[in-house]
Write a protein that holds these residues in place. Structure first.
Motif, PDB file in Angstrom:
ATOM      1  N   SER A  68      30.114  26.152  69.426  1.00  0.00           N
ATOM      2  CA  SER A  68      28.680  26.340  69.227  1.00  0.00           C
ATOM      3  C   SER A  68      28.295  27.575  70.007  1.00  0.00           C
ATOM      4  O   SER A  68      28.712  27.752  71.157  1.00  0.00           O
ATOM      5  N   GLY A  69      27.530  28.443  69.364  1.00  0.00           N
ATOM      6  CA  GLY A  69      27.123  29.674  70.022  1.00  0.00           C
ATOM      7  C   GLY A  69      26.135  30.448  69.180  1.00  0.00           C
ATOM      8  O   GLY A  69      25.526  29.914  68.250  1.00  0.00           O
ATOM      9  N   VAL A  70      26.013  31.735  69.500  1.00  0.00           N
ATOM     10  CA  VAL A  70      25.042  32.604  68.835  1.00  0.00           C
ATOM     11  C   VAL A  70      25.786  33.757  68.170  1.00  0.00           C
ATOM     12  O   VAL A  70      26.656  34.389  68.783  1.00  0.00           O
ATOM     13  N   HIS A  92      31.480  39.317  55.579  1.00  0.00           N
ATOM     14  CA  HIS A  92      31.707  37.876  55.724  1.00  0.00           C
ATOM     15  C   HIS A  92      32.344  37.520  57.073  1.00  0.00           C
ATOM     16  O   HIS A  92      32.653  36.371  57.326  1.00  0.00           O
ATOM     17  N   ARG A  93      32.506  38.510  57.939  1.00  0.00           N
ATOM     18  CA  ARG A  93      33.005  38.245  59.295  1.00  0.00           C
ATOM     19  C   ARG A  93      31.867  38.436  60.286  1.00  0.00           C
ATOM     20  O   ARG A  93      30.937  39.194  60.042  1.00  0.00           O
ATOM     21  N   PHE A  94      31.984  37.772  61.432  1.00  0.00           N
ATOM     22  CA  PHE A  94      30.948  37.910  62.451  1.00  0.00           C
ATOM     23  C   PHE A  94      31.532  37.592  63.819  1.00  0.00           C
ATOM     24  O   PHE A  94      32.587  36.966  63.929  1.00  0.00           O
ATOM     25  N   THR A  95      30.829  38.075  64.849  1.00  0.00           N
ATOM     26  CA  THR A  95      31.225  37.704  66.204  1.00  0.00           C
ATOM     27  C   THR A  95      30.293  36.603  66.675  1.00  0.00           C
ATOM     28  O   THR A  95      29.095  36.606  66.381  1.00  0.00           O
ATOM     29  N   LEU A  96      30.876  35.672  67.405  1.00  0.00           N
ATOM     30  CA  LEU A  96      30.139  34.525  67.932  1.00  0.00           C
ATOM     31  C   LEU A  96      30.310  34.507  69.445  1.00  0.00           C
ATOM     32  O   LEU A  96      31.443  34.534  69.937  1.00  0.00           O
ATOM     33  N   GLU A  97      29.188  34.499  70.169  1.00  0.00           N
ATOM     34  CA  GLU A  97      29.220  34.343  71.619  1.00  0.00           C
ATOM     35  C   GLU A  97      29.169  32.849  71.890  1.00  0.00           C
ATOM     36  O   GLU A  97      28.183  32.181  71.545  1.00  0.00           O
ATOM     37  N   ALA A  98      30.252  32.308  72.470  1.00  0.00           N
ATOM     38  CA  ALA A  98      30.334  30.877  72.749  1.00  0.00           C
ATOM     39  C   ALA A  98      31.188  30.651  73.985  1.00  0.00           C
ATOM     40  O   ALA A  98      32.240  31.272  74.130  1.00  0.00           O
ATOM     41  N   PRO A 100      22.353  38.245  62.984  1.00  0.00           N
ATOM     42  CA  PRO A 100      22.460  38.300  64.438  1.00  0.00           C
ATOM     43  C   PRO A 100      21.367  37.447  65.094  1.00  0.00           C
ATOM     44  O   PRO A 100      20.231  37.400  64.621  1.00  0.00           O
ATOM     45  N   GLY A 101      21.751  36.743  66.159  1.00  0.00           N
ATOM     46  CA  GLY A 101      20.804  35.902  66.883  1.00  0.00           C
ATOM     47  C   GLY A 101      20.728  34.472  66.391  1.00  0.00           C
ATOM     48  O   GLY A 101      20.076  33.634  67.018  1.00  0.00           O
ATOM     49  N   LEU A 102      21.395  34.168  65.286  1.00  0.00           N
ATOM     50  CA  LEU A 102      21.349  32.822  64.712  1.00  0.00           C
ATOM     51  C   LEU A 102      22.284  31.892  65.489  1.00  0.00           C
ATOM     52  O   LEU A 102      23.473  32.161  65.609  1.00  0.00           O
ATOM     53  N   PRO A 103      21.756  30.774  66.038  1.00  0.00           N
ATOM     54  CA  PRO A 103      22.635  29.808  66.700  1.00  0.00           C
ATOM     55  C   PRO A 103      23.351  28.957  65.647  1.00  0.00           C
ATOM     56  O   PRO A 103      22.724  28.466  64.708  1.00  0.00           O
ATOM     57  N   GLU A 128      27.191  25.294  60.435  1.00  0.00           N
ATOM     58  CA  GLU A 128      25.844  24.748  60.288  1.00  0.00           C
ATOM     59  C   GLU A 128      24.923  25.351  61.337  1.00  0.00           C
ATOM     60  O   GLU A 128      25.367  25.900  62.340  1.00  0.00           O
ATOM     61  N   THR A 129      23.633  25.256  61.060  1.00  0.00           N
ATOM     62  CA  THR A 129      22.591  25.648  61.990  1.00  0.00           C
ATOM     63  C   THR A 129      21.417  24.701  61.787  1.00  0.00           C
ATOM     64  O   THR A 129      21.318  24.034  60.746  1.00  0.00           O
ATOM     65  N   SER A 130      20.554  24.645  62.755  1.00  0.00           N
ATOM     66  CA  SER A 130      19.396  23.752  62.695  1.00  0.00           C
ATOM     67  C   SER A 130      18.538  24.063  61.462  1.00  0.00           C
ATOM     68  O   SER A 130      18.267  25.228  61.163  1.00  0.00           O
ATOM     69  N   GLY A 131      18.141  23.026  60.758  1.00  0.00           N
ATOM     70  CA  GLY A 131      17.267  23.195  59.594  1.00  0.00           C
ATOM     71  C   GLY A 131      17.987  23.491  58.294  1.00  0.00           C
ATOM     72  O   GLY A 131      17.342  23.650  57.258  1.00  0.00           O
ATOM     73  N   ARG A 132      19.307  23.583  58.302  1.00  0.00           N
ATOM     74  CA  ARG A 132      20.076  23.845  57.080  1.00  0.00           C
ATOM     75  C   ARG A 132      21.172  22.796  56.959  1.00  0.00           C
ATOM     76  O   ARG A 132      21.675  22.278  57.952  1.00  0.00           O
ATOM     77  N   GLU A 133      21.561  22.529  55.739  1.00  0.00           N
ATOM     78  CA  GLU A 133      22.687  21.636  55.485  1.00  0.00           C
ATOM     79  C   GLU A 133      23.978  22.328  55.924  1.00  0.00           C
ATOM     80  O   GLU A 133      24.121  23.541  55.763  1.00  0.00           O
ATOM     81  N   PRO A 134      24.936  21.577  56.462  1.00  0.00           N
ATOM     82  CA  PRO A 134      26.230  22.175  56.799  1.00  0.00           C
ATOM     83  C   PRO A 134      26.916  22.696  55.530  1.00  0.00           C
ATOM     84  O   PRO A 134      26.741  22.145  54.444  1.00  0.00           O
ATOM     85  N   VAL A 135      27.670  23.759  55.673  1.00  0.00           N
ATOM     86  CA  VAL A 135      28.398  24.352  54.551  1.00  0.00           C
ATOM     87  C   VAL A 135      29.894  24.206  54.832  1.00  0.00           C
ATOM     88  O   VAL A 135      30.378  24.584  55.897  1.00  0.00           O
TER      89      VAL A 135
END
Length: 158
Positions: A10-12, A19-25, A46-49, A67-74
């Motif tokens: 879990s991170g930001v 389709h790639r991204f960096t996650l700070e966790a 960017p900035g999405l937890p 997944e993120t808050s307010g959305r269904e998991p994918v």
């Protein structure tokens, strides 16, 4: 086939590259890959937890759930490499001469050096004056994939 450990983080999201991204966790930066279809199903910014699960590879995490808050998991399924039906890599030794001979036997004229991969060689070749083609040839000499040559990858002059 190598076994890859699964991980959950879990991170930001910090940076997005298609389709790639960096996650700070957990105080670290992780490179994660949704794949093109996953990126269509779950928009990154960017900035999405987020919370994700996936297979930890040497270079990145192949995300299988995000997944993120307010959305269904994918859930995301990553397809395996595209080989011809019934193709199995031979357990033969990697001999470039066998591979080049197989290309020539198939009517192809190789150009430059064959590029060795873990279970096959990639060979730039063409038939007569036809278009340059990238051949995937396993160590036993079976040509199992043909695709148009990428001019940038193979340094082809225009």
């Amino acid at each position: 086939m190598p076994h890859h450990d699964t991980t959950a983080l879990s991170g930001v999201i910090k940076h997005v590259f298609a389709h790639r991204f960096t996650l700070e966790a957990q105080g670290e930066t992780h490179l994660a890959d949704l794949g093109p279809k996953g990126a269509e199903a779950f928009s990154l910014s960017p900035g999405l937890p987020v919370t994700l699960e996936g297979e930890r590879r040497p270079s990145e995490i192949k995300v299988t759930r995000i997944e993120t808050s307010g959305r269904e998991p994918v859930l995301i399924e990553h397809k395996k490499p595209n080989h011809a039906p019934g193709h199995k890599h031979a357990d033969a030794p990697a001999d470039v001469n066998v591979v080049l001979a197989a290309a020539r036997k198939g009517g192809w004229e190789p150009k430059g050096e064959a590029r060795k991969k873990p279970k096959h060689f990639e060979v730039l070749a063409r038939q007569g004056q036809g278009p340059w083609t990238e051949l995937h040839i396993d160590f036993a000499g079976a040509i199992y994939k043909q695709k148009p040559a990428d001019a940038e990858k193979w340094s082809l002059a225009a």
